[in-house]
Structures are given as C-alpha cells and as structure tokens.
Scaffold this motif. Structure first.
Motif, PDB file in Angstrom:
ATOM      1  N   PRO A 106     -31.673 -15.539   6.975  1.00 52.13           N
ATOM      2  CA  PRO A 106     -30.977 -16.002   8.424  1.00 52.13           C
ATOM      3  C   PRO A 106     -29.734 -16.148   8.502  1.00 52.13           C
ATOM      4  CG  PRO A 106     -32.975 -17.110   6.324  1.00 52.13           C
ATOM      5  CD  PRO A 106     -32.361 -15.945   5.151  1.00 52.13           C
ATOM      6  N   ASN A 107     -29.083 -15.396   9.660  1.00 52.32           N
ATOM      7  CA  ASN A 107     -28.168 -16.163  10.316  1.00 52.32           C
ATOM      8  C   ASN A 107     -27.018 -14.755   9.256  1.00 52.32           C
ATOM      9  OD1 ASN A 107     -26.009 -17.243  11.802  1.00 52.32           O
ATOM     10  ND2 ASN A 107     -24.896 -18.386  10.488  1.00 52.32           N
ATOM     11  N   SER A 108     -27.865 -13.584  10.046  1.00 57.07           N
ATOM     12  CA  SER A 108     -26.959 -12.270   8.671  1.00 57.07           C
ATOM     13  C   SER A 108     -26.061 -11.873  10.111  1.00 57.07           C
ATOM     14  CB  SER A 108     -28.084 -11.066   8.764  1.00 57.07           C
ATOM     15  OG  SER A 108     -28.425 -10.464   9.589  1.00 57.07           O
ATOM     16  N   VAL A 109     -24.991 -11.328   9.387  1.00 60.83           N
ATOM     17  CA  VAL A 109     -23.863 -11.014  10.383  1.00 60.83           C
ATOM     18  C   VAL A 109     -24.420  -9.846  11.628  1.00 60.83           C
ATOM     19  CG1 VAL A 109     -22.004  -9.182  10.152  1.00 60.83           C
ATOM     20  CG2 VAL A 109     -22.734 -10.660   8.153  1.00 60.83           C
ATOM     21  N   ILE A 110     -25.425  -8.429  11.023  1.00 57.12           N
ATOM     22  CA  ILE A 110     -25.905  -7.954  12.009  1.00 57.12           C
ATOM     23  C   ILE A 110     -27.131  -8.564  12.983  1.00 57.12           C
ATOM     24  CG2 ILE A 110     -27.402  -6.172  12.582  1.00 57.12           C
ATOM     25  CD1 ILE A 110     -27.039  -4.849   9.424  1.00 57.12           C
ATOM     26  N   ALA A 111     -27.126  -9.386  12.784  1.00 56.47           N
ATOM     27  CA  ALA A 111     -28.603 -10.251  14.127  1.00 56.47           C
ATOM     28  C   ALA A 111     -26.995 -11.331  15.057  1.00 56.47           C
ATOM     29  CB  ALA A 111     -29.132 -11.347  13.393  1.00 56.47           C
ATOM     30  N   ARG A 112     -26.088 -11.320  14.351  1.00 62.65           N
ATOM     31  CA  ARG A 112     -25.340 -12.610  15.152  1.00 62.65           C
ATOM     32  C   ARG A 112     -24.511 -11.433  16.114  1.00 62.65           C
ATOM     33  NH1 ARG A 112     -23.302 -15.173   9.970  1.00 62.65           N
ATOM     34  NH2 ARG A 112     -20.875 -14.273  10.815  1.00 62.65           N
ATOM     35  N   LYS A 113     -23.745 -10.497  15.333  1.00 63.04           N
ATOM     36  CA  LYS A 113     -23.354  -9.808  16.381  1.00 63.04           C
ATOM     37  C   LYS A 113     -24.170  -8.860  17.177  1.00 63.04           C
ATOM     38  CE  LYS A 113     -20.848  -5.445  15.972  1.00 63.04           C
ATOM     39  NZ  LYS A 113     -20.480  -4.145  15.130  1.00 63.04           N
ATOM     40  N   MET A 114     -25.523  -8.629  17.856  1.00 67.37           N
ATOM     41  CA  MET A 114     -26.105  -8.612  18.490  1.00 67.37           C
ATOM     42  C   MET A 114     -26.457  -9.243  19.733  1.00 67.37           C
ATOM     43  SD  MET A 114     -30.170  -7.397  16.471  1.00 67.37           S
ATOM     44  CE  MET A 114     -30.745  -7.349  17.762  1.00 67.37           C
ATOM     45  N   VAL A 115     -26.122 -10.812  19.331  1.00 71.11           N
ATOM     46  CA  VAL A 115     -26.830 -11.816  20.106  1.00 71.11           C
ATOM     47  C   VAL A 115     -25.170 -11.820  20.767  1.00 71.11           C
ATOM     48  CG1 VAL A 115     -26.179 -14.463  20.128  1.00 71.11           C
ATOM     49  CG2 VAL A 115     -28.039 -13.557  18.915  1.00 71.11           C
ATOM     50  N   ARG A 116     -23.600 -11.796  19.817  1.00 73.12           N
ATOM     51  CA  ARG A 116     -22.544 -11.721  20.807  1.00 73.12           C
ATOM     52  C   ARG A 116     -22.517 -10.132  21.266  1.00 73.12           C
ATOM     53  NH1 ARG A 116     -20.823 -13.161  15.340  1.00 73.12           N
ATOM     54  NH2 ARG A 116     -19.906 -10.851  15.430  1.00 73.12           N
ATOM     55  N   ASN A 117     -22.580  -9.405  21.359  1.00 72.35           N
ATOM     56  CA  ASN A 117     -22.872  -8.018  22.416  1.00 72.35           C
ATOM     57  C   ASN A 117     -23.976  -8.762  23.560  1.00 72.35           C
ATOM     58  OD1 ASN A 117     -21.456  -6.929  20.032  1.00 72.35           O
ATOM     59  ND2 ASN A 117     -23.320  -5.603  19.732  1.00 72.35           N
ATOM     60  N   ALA A 118     -24.887  -8.974  22.880  1.00 73.51           N
ATOM     61  CA  ALA A 118     -25.296  -9.646  24.467  1.00 73.51           C
ATOM     62  C   ALA A 118     -24.627 -10.328  24.961  1.00 73.51           C
ATOM     63  CB  ALA A 118     -27.040 -10.016  24.255  1.00 73.51           C
ATOM     64  N   PHE A 119     -24.016 -11.579  24.570  1.00 69.37           N
ATOM     65  CA  PHE A 119     -23.586 -12.295  25.496  1.00 69.37           C
ATOM     66  C   PHE A 119     -22.084 -11.356  26.332  1.00 69.37           C
ATOM     67  CE2 PHE A 119     -26.280 -16.143  24.341  1.00 69.37           C
ATOM     68  CZ  PHE A 119     -26.520 -16.747  24.870  1.00 69.37           C
ATOM     69  N   GLY A 120     -21.881 -10.532  25.875  1.00 68.34           N
ATOM     70  CA  GLY A 120     -20.693  -9.566  25.725  1.00 68.34           C
ATOM     71  C   GLY A 120     -20.478  -8.847  27.325  1.00 68.34           C
ATOM     72  N   LEU A 121     -21.577  -9.187  27.973  1.00 71.83           N
ATOM     73  CA  LEU A 121     -21.958  -7.869  29.267  1.00 71.83           C
ATOM     74  C   LEU A 121     -21.435  -8.824  29.408  1.00 71.83           C
ATOM     75  CD1 LEU A 121     -25.532  -6.976  28.599  1.00 71.83           C
ATOM     76  CD2 LEU A 121     -23.607  -5.886  28.358  1.00 71.83           C
ATOM     77  N   PRO A 122     -21.361  -8.324  31.489  1.00 74.69           N
ATOM     78  CA  PRO A 122     -20.636  -9.595  32.637  1.00 74.69           C
ATOM     79  C   PRO A 122     -21.801  -9.685  32.773  1.00 74.69           C
ATOM     80  CG  PRO A 122     -20.731  -6.845  32.650  1.00 74.69           C
ATOM     81  CD  PRO A 122     -20.769  -6.768  31.340  1.00 74.69           C
ATOM     82  N   PRO A 123     -21.143 -11.416  32.865  1.00 75.74           N
ATOM     83  CA  PRO A 123     -22.705 -12.573  33.695  1.00 75.74           C
ATOM     84  C   PRO A 123     -22.689 -11.715  34.922  1.00 75.74           C
ATOM     85  CG  PRO A 123     -19.862 -13.612  33.523  1.00 75.74           C
ATOM     86  CD  PRO A 123     -19.620 -11.848  33.248  1.00 75.74           C
ATOM     87  N   SER A 124     -22.982 -11.239  35.674  1.00 79.10           N
ATOM     88  CA  SER A 124     -23.486 -11.119  37.131  1.00 79.10           C
ATOM     89  C   SER A 124     -24.483 -10.556  36.782  1.00 79.10           C
ATOM     90  CB  SER A 124     -22.671 -10.628  38.108  1.00 79.10           C
ATOM     91  OG  SER A 124     -21.067  -9.527  37.476  1.00 79.10           O
ATOM     92  N   SER A 125     -24.555  -9.707  35.611  1.00 79.85           N
ATOM     93  CA  SER A 125     -25.155  -8.182  35.063  1.00 79.85           C
ATOM     94  C   SER A 125     -26.659  -8.784  34.584  1.00 79.85           C
ATOM     95  CB  SER A 125     -25.030  -7.334  33.761  1.00 79.85           C
ATOM     96  OG  SER A 125     -26.147  -6.503  33.360  1.00 79.85           O
ATOM     97  N   GLU A 126     -27.874  -8.140  35.019  1.00 85.13           N
ATOM     98  CA  GLU A 126     -29.053  -8.704  35.374  1.00 85.13           C
ATOM     99  C   GLU A 126     -29.509  -8.552  34.617  1.00 85.13           C
ATOM    100  OE1 GLU A 126     -32.854 -10.349  36.935  1.00 85.13           O
ATOM    101  OE2 GLU A 126     -30.857 -10.188  37.185  1.00 85.13           O
ATOM    102  N   GLY A 133     -32.003 -12.605  25.889  1.00 90.06           N
ATOM    103  CA  GLY A 133     -33.751 -13.187  25.651  1.00 90.06           C
ATOM    104  C   GLY A 133     -34.333 -12.357  24.065  1.00 90.06           C
ATOM    105  N   ILE A 134     -33.663 -11.142  24.521  1.00 87.36           N
ATOM    106  CA  ILE A 134     -34.319 -10.183  23.007  1.00 87.36           C
ATOM    107  C   ILE A 134     -33.906 -10.823  22.261  1.00 87.36           C
ATOM    108  CG2 ILE A 134     -34.265  -7.558  22.529  1.00 87.36           C
ATOM    109  CD1 ILE A 134     -34.766  -6.738  26.096  1.00 87.36           C
ATOM    110  N   ALA A 135     -32.411 -10.498  22.279  1.00 82.71           N
ATOM    111  CA  ALA A 135     -31.860 -10.862  21.176  1.00 82.71           C
ATOM    112  C   ALA A 135     -31.442 -12.201  20.302  1.00 82.71           C
ATOM    113  CB  ALA A 135     -29.929 -10.884  21.113  1.00 82.71           C
ATOM    114  N   LEU A 136     -31.671 -12.424  21.346  1.00 78.45           N
ATOM    115  CA  LEU A 136     -32.579 -14.796  20.573  1.00 78.45           C
ATOM    116  C   LEU A 136     -33.538 -14.556  20.104  1.00 78.45           C
ATOM    117  CD1 LEU A 136     -31.232 -16.663  23.264  1.00 78.45           C
ATOM    118  CD2 LEU A 136     -29.857 -16.447  21.461  1.00 78.45           C
ATOM    119  N   HIS A 137     -34.215 -13.269  20.356  1.00 79.92           N
ATOM    120  CA  HIS A 137     -35.607 -12.933  19.705  1.00 79.92           C
ATOM    121  C   HIS A 137     -35.602 -12.375  18.243  1.00 79.92           C
ATOM    122  CE1 HIS A 137     -40.022 -12.346  18.988  1.00 79.92           C
ATOM    123  NE2 HIS A 137     -39.282 -11.464  18.134  1.00 79.92           N
ATOM    124  N   ALA A 138     -35.107 -11.730  17.880  1.00 75.40           N
ATOM    125  CA  ALA A 138     -34.652 -10.873  17.005  1.00 75.40           C
ATOM    126  C   ALA A 138     -33.575 -11.351  15.856  1.00 75.40           C
ATOM    127  CB  ALA A 138     -33.873  -9.624  16.971  1.00 75.40           C
TER     128      ALA A 138
END
Length: 143
Positions: A106-126, A133-138
């Motif tokens: 639960p709440n592993s380092v790699i899973a948290r990094k996946m979520v941060r990376n997804a949120f780190g994309l430009p806000p205007s990016s589709e 969504g995919i990162a939150l699933h994982a």
C-alpha cells in the motif's frame, strides 16, 4: 473488475479535488478502462501508420508468466520498490527470502511516483487527464 471504486469513487474524488465534471469523468473512464482493456485493437491513420493498444487486464491468470509480467506490475500491482509509503518495509515479510522486489505494498514509493508524474504533465495536456486516471487505478490497486 471493481467499477464501483475505479469509476465512481475516482469520479467523486476527482470532483472533490477540484477537477471540473468533464475532466473528472475522463479520469474515471481512464481508471476503469485499465480493467476493461482485455483485447487487442488496431487502428490506422490516414498515412497508414498503425497503432495497437497495450493490454492492461487479463481474466486468465493461467497465461504465460512473461505475458502477465507486462500487465500486472505496471497497471495493477505496482512493485513496492523497497519501501512502503511510510518509508518502511511492507508488513509480514515472507519467512524465507524476505520480500521480492515485485511485491506490491500500500502507498508504495513507485506508485506514488507514478501519480506525481501524471500530475506533472502540463495542465493543458489531454494526455495528463488520462494518465492521472491510469495512475490512480494502479495506486488504488496497491491497497
């Protein structure tokens, strides 16, 4: 597999986190699509370039291990990466050999990094919305 959580709760949490309903819906759809994506689909564009999707779910756990290794640790059971979310090893290590690096926690380092990376994309990016969504699933599946 768990549409109540991966779609409906993800949608609810996304709206509560400040996403507009249209974005929250795309995040929820992407999260649920991870479990619904069981068959290969191919499409071609006008130039003839071909795209084939990456399968992210299988209902047949008896498939060859090499095939499953491309699905489960990436989209569902993200390896713990040496530390759980609180900086410790996961509880209840196996009696022999400790924890393999591929064990989910639960709440592993790699899973948290996946979520941060997804949120780190430009806000205007589709792409950002779908990757969230995919990162939150994982991330949810690590629990």
């Amino acid at each position: 597999m768990d549409v109540e959580f991966h779609y409906y709760i993800t949608y609810l949490l996304a709206t509560r986190a400040g996403f507009i309903p249209a974005e929250a819906r795309k995040i929820a759809i992407a999260s649920q699509a991870v479990d619904d994506n069981k068959i290969f689909c191919g499409i071609s564009d006008a130039s003839g370039a071909r795209y084939k999707n990456q399968i992210s779910q299988t209902i047949d756990i008896l498939k060859p291990a090499a095939e499953l290794a491309h699905i489960y640790p990436v989209f569902h059971f993200v390896p713990w990466g040496g530390l759980a979310g609180n900086g410790t090893r996961p509880p209840s290590p196996r009696k022999r050999g400790g924890w393999p690096e591929t064990t989910a926690a639960p709440n592993s380092v790699i899973a948290r990094k996946m979520v941060r990376n997804a949120f780190g994309l430009p806000p205007s990016s589709e792409e950002r919305i779908y990757r969230i969504g995919i990162a939150l699933h994982a991330y949810a599946d690590t629990w």
